[in-house]
Design an enzyme around this catalytic site. Structure first.
Site, mmCIF file in Angstrom:
data_model
loop_
_atom_site.group_PDB
_atom_site.id
_atom_site.type_symbol
_atom_site.label_atom_id
_atom_site.label_comp_id
_atom_site.label_asym_id
_atom_site.label_seq_id
_atom_site.Cartn_x
_atom_site.Cartn_y
_atom_site.Cartn_z
ATOM 1 N N GLY A 1 0.837 -1.204 0.000
ATOM 2 C CA GLY A 1 0.000 0.000 0.000
ATOM 3 C C GLY A 1 0.867 1.247 0.000
ATOM 4 N N GLY B 1 -0.411 4.452 0.026
ATOM 5 C CA GLY B 1 -1.245 5.613 0.361
ATOM 6 C C GLY B 1 -0.439 6.528 1.272
ATOM 7 N N PHE B 2 -1.141 7.350 2.061
ATOM 8 C CA PHE B 2 -0.437 8.259 2.974
ATOM 9 C C PHE B 2 0.537 7.482 3.867
ATOM 10 C CE2 PHE B 2 -3.815 11.881 3.465
ATOM 11 C CZ PHE B 2 -3.705 12.129 2.119
ATOM 12 N N VAL C 1 -1.687 -7.555 -3.509
ATOM 13 C CA VAL C 1 -1.287 -8.601 -2.567
ATOM 14 C C VAL C 1 -2.546 -9.363 -2.152
ATOM 15 C CG1 VAL C 1 -0.372 -9.027 -0.246
ATOM 16 C CG2 VAL C 1 0.768 -7.405 -1.769
ATOM 17 N N GLU D 1 -18.363 18.719 2.662
ATOM 18 C CA GLU D 1 -17.580 19.271 1.541
ATOM 19 C C GLU D 1 -18.257 18.970 0.206
ATOM 20 O OE1 GLU D 1 -12.911 19.014 2.977
ATOM 21 O OE2 GLU D 1 -13.857 17.235 2.160
HETATM 22 C C1 LIG Z 1 -13.269 11.643 0.585
HETATM 23 C C2 LIG Z 1 -12.209 11.639 1.668
HETATM 24 C C3 LIG Z 1 -11.815 12.846 2.257
HETATM 25 C C4 LIG Z 1 -10.830 12.857 3.231
HETATM 26 N N1 LIG Z 1 -10.459 14.044 3.788
HETATM 27 C C5 LIG Z 1 -9.461 14.079 4.710
HETATM 28 C C6 LIG Z 1 -9.001 15.311 5.257
HETATM 29 O O1 LIG Z 1 -9.498 16.381 4.904
HETATM 30 N N2 LIG Z 1 -8.004 15.278 6.180
HETATM 31 C C7 LIG Z 1 -7.435 14.093 6.571
HETATM 32 O O2 LIG Z 1 -6.525 14.117 7.412
HETATM 33 N N3 LIG Z 1 -7.848 12.907 6.069
HETATM 34 C C8 LIG Z 1 -8.841 12.872 5.152
HETATM 35 N N4 LIG Z 1 -9.272 11.682 4.646
HETATM 36 C C9 LIG Z 1 -8.692 10.433 5.187
HETATM 37 C C10 LIG Z 1 -7.353 10.107 4.559
HETATM 38 O O3 LIG Z 1 -7.398 10.231 3.151
HETATM 39 C C11 LIG Z 1 -7.033 8.667 4.954
HETATM 40 O O4 LIG Z 1 -6.949 8.632 6.369
HETATM 41 C C12 LIG Z 1 -5.736 8.229 4.366
HETATM 42 O O5 LIG Z 1 -5.798 8.206 2.959
HETATM 43 C C13 LIG Z 1 -5.407 6.835 4.890
HETATM 44 O O6 LIG Z 1 -4.144 6.529 4.416
HETATM 45 P P1 LIG Z 1 -3.705 5.033 4.276
HETATM 46 O O7 LIG Z 1 -2.310 5.052 3.748
HETATM 47 O O8 LIG Z 1 -3.980 4.286 5.543
HETATM 48 O O9 LIG Z 1 -4.708 4.381 3.192
HETATM 49 P P2 LIG Z 1 -4.974 4.794 1.688
HETATM 50 O O10 LIG Z 1 -4.599 6.193 1.414
HETATM 51 O O11 LIG Z 1 -6.366 4.339 1.406
HETATM 52 O O12 LIG Z 1 -3.941 3.881 0.876
HETATM 53 C C14 LIG Z 1 -4.065 2.490 0.803
HETATM 54 C C15 LIG Z 1 -3.267 2.032 -0.402
HETATM 55 O O13 LIG Z 1 -3.225 0.621 -0.376
HETATM 56 C C16 LIG Z 1 -3.435 0.110 -1.670
HETATM 57 N N5 LIG Z 1 -3.970 -1.237 -1.503
HETATM 58 C C17 LIG Z 1 -5.085 -1.596 -0.839
HETATM 59 N N6 LIG Z 1 -5.213 -2.940 -0.834
HETATM 60 C C18 LIG Z 1 -4.141 -3.436 -1.503
HETATM 61 C C19 LIG Z 1 -3.697 -4.757 -1.831
HETATM 62 N N7 LIG Z 1 -4.389 -5.832 -1.439
HETATM 63 N N8 LIG Z 1 -2.572 -4.895 -2.544
HETATM 64 C C20 LIG Z 1 -1.862 -3.811 -2.941
HETATM 65 N N9 LIG Z 1 -2.216 -2.539 -2.658
HETATM 66 C C21 LIG Z 1 -3.345 -2.357 -1.942
HETATM 67 C C22 LIG Z 1 -4.410 1.087 -2.303
HETATM 68 O O14 LIG Z 1 -4.343 1.043 -3.728
HETATM 69 C C23 LIG Z 1 -3.909 2.408 -1.737
HETATM 70 O O15 LIG Z 1 -2.955 3.012 -2.571
HETATM 71 C C24 LIG Z 1 -10.240 11.630 3.660
HETATM 72 C C25 LIG Z 1 -10.632 10.420 3.067
HETATM 73 C C26 LIG Z 1 -11.595 10.425 2.082
HETATM 74 C C27 LIG Z 1 -12.001 9.114 1.437
#
Ligand SMILES: Cc1cc2nc3c(=O)[nH]c(=O)nc-3n(C[C@H](O)[C@H](O)[C@H](O)COP(=O)(O)OP(=O)(O)OC[C@H]3O[C@@H](n4cnc5c(N)ncnc54)[C@H](O)[C@@H]3O)c2cc1C
Length: 233
Positions: free
Chosen positions: A8, A10-11, A76, A172
């Site tokens: 993953g 993401g953030f 994965v 929003e």
């Molecule tokens: C509409 C919306 C608005 C938001 N606004 C805010 C805000 O204003 N302020 C704030 O602080 N937070 C905000 N958030 C929350 C913030 O975006 C999330 O907390 C953050 O993205 C979480 O990060 P993460 O890395 O845990 O997961 P994610 O960013 O979801 O990343 C997960 C990654 O894992 C990958 N992945 C998943 N499963 C698999 C797999 N099996 N194999 C390979 N890759 C995989 C995905 O493709 C993705 O790239 C918002 C969320 C949303 C949906």
């Protein structure tokens, strides 16, 4: 040399990979998408303010200067804790084992319908670009249908947008939608009266942004009213 596999980008996954840039570990970042998505701005894609490319950055490019990081595109599907490997599938191959010494799982979360999964058929979540584009298409399609509809009494139904959930995303999205609806209808469409379009935000809590402090809820409600009123003018 230790091998750290991060699932993953993401953030969380990206931050973990970057934090390891000066370590002597070998870092593998695996994501099923080729881009890191800035989810907080998805609502702007859903309401045509931004294009998808503006909130998605190629993971490979983000890590191109980090010599100890290797990026794999793939999903994965499983972890074998005994063999210390994850199984990665891509377009060409299934379940390729990728060995790790340390595993970081940062695959994020999915949205919830709070026990009403039957809503999914009618109302998408807003977690990915596909969701944002789906919402955008639905909204634009509603405008087109109304413009093509001879009977103005049908316009009200076609142009009533209901959002469930007055958390940050609902607030929003509904405010941006109200501005889009009113501005686009006013300038780009001929047969629709912008005054009949309605954006309805529904929540079971007594106030918007229920998890925030009460004064923030009040400020949001006031700003929401101001922005939608401004859009109406
Ligand atoms: C509409 C919306 C608005 C938001 N606004 C805010 C805000 O204003 N302020 C704030 O602080 N937070 C905000 N958030 C929350 C913030 O975006 C999330 O907390 C953050 O993205 C979480 O990060 P993460 O890395 O845990 O997961 P994610 O960013 O979801 O990343 C997960 C990654 O894992 C990958 N992945 C998943 N499963 C698999 C797999 N099996 N194999 C390979 N890759 C995989 C995905 O493709 C993705 O790239 C918002 C969320 C949303 C949906």
């Amino acid at each position: 040399m230790k091998r750290i596999v991060i699932v993953g980008a993401g953030f969380a996954g990206l931050a973990a990979a970057k934090a390891l840039r000066h370590s002597d570990a070998e870092v593998f970042v695996v994501d099923r998408a080729n881009h890191n998505l800035f989810q907080p701005l998805l609502y702007q894609v859903a309401t045509t303010v931004l294009s998808p490319a503006q909130i998605a950055s190629p993971i490979r490019e983000l890590l191109k200067n980090q010599r100890n990081a290797t990026v794999f595109l793939g999903e994965v599907g499983g972890v074998n804790k005994d063999a210390k490997c994850v199984y990665v599938s891509n377009q060409d191959q299934k379940d390729i084992p990728l060995r790790y010494d340390i595993l970081v799982i940062a695959t994020g979360v999915t949205h919830s319908y709070f026990g009403h999964d039957e809503f999914a058929e009618f109302a998408p979540g807003l977690k990915g670009l596909a969701d944002a584009l789906h919402i955008r298409n639905k909204v634009l399609q509603a405008f087109e249908q109304a413009e093509a509809e001879e009977d103005p009494r049908r316009h009200k139904d076609l142009l009533t947008f209901v959002l469930v959930g007055a958390g940050p995303t609902g607030v929003e999205l509904s405010a941006a939608l109200a501005m889009l609806v009113r501005s686009m209808l006013k300038t780009e469409f001929r047969r629709i009266d912008p005054a009949i379009a309605r954006v309805v935000l529904v929540d079971m809590a007594p106030r918007v942004l229920g998890t925030f402090a009460a004064e923030l809820s009040e400020a949001a409600a006031e700003a929401w009213g101001r922005s939608t009123a401004r859009a109406r003018r």
